[in-house]
Design a protein around this motif. Structure first.
Motif: not given
Length: 148
Positions: A24-31
């Protein structure tokens, strides 16, 4: 339809497709794909691109994948067979196939892995005189469908 065949050997031990990881970066989930898997897929794609040297195929095809794993020391005794032996442990053969199919797409051999409509795969230990590798054979297939 024009018939075609693609043969390629990827040196080194087979790598199965790793589970996607999340951050998670800045509230965004990155796969993302694990580094070991991504590195293997990139290097395999480069080998396949150099072997193919043509535009990606759009036709349906069949794939035959042989994952040849390094032979463990316990199977190097004189009484052990010289030939390839079945490999029945991790990584699973289906995960190796996923990595290979993704590499075929990345390498520009086929446009999409959904084009592979017939898949056969085997997982073996190397013979006593060979090293680990992945053998890939891809070939066009009759578009009329299976005869059953």
């Amino acid at each position: 339809m024009q018939e075609w065949k693609f043969d390629c050997v990827i040196p080194g031990p087979p790598i199965g497709k790793g589970r996607p990881r999340a951050t998670t970066m800045g509230g965004h989930v990155r796969l993302y794909t694990p580094k070991r898997t991504a590195d293997w897929e990139r290097s395999s794609a480069l080998i396949m691109r150099n072997a193919w040297m043509s535009a990606p195929s759009d036709s349906l095809c069949r794939a035959m994948i042989t994952a040849v794993f390094p032979r463990p020391k316990r199977l190097l005794r004189k009484k052990d067979s010289e030939h390839r032996l079945w490999h029945g442990s991790k990584p699973d053969i289906d995960n190796v196939c996923k990595s290979v199919l993704d590499s075929l797409v990345m390498g520009g051999v086929i446009r999409d892995d959904t084009q592979v409509v017939l898949l056969s795969a085997k997982s073996v230990y190397a013979s006593k005189i060979e090293g680990p590798c992945v053998e890939v054979v891809l070939a066009s297939i009759d578009c009329e469908g299976p005869s059953e």
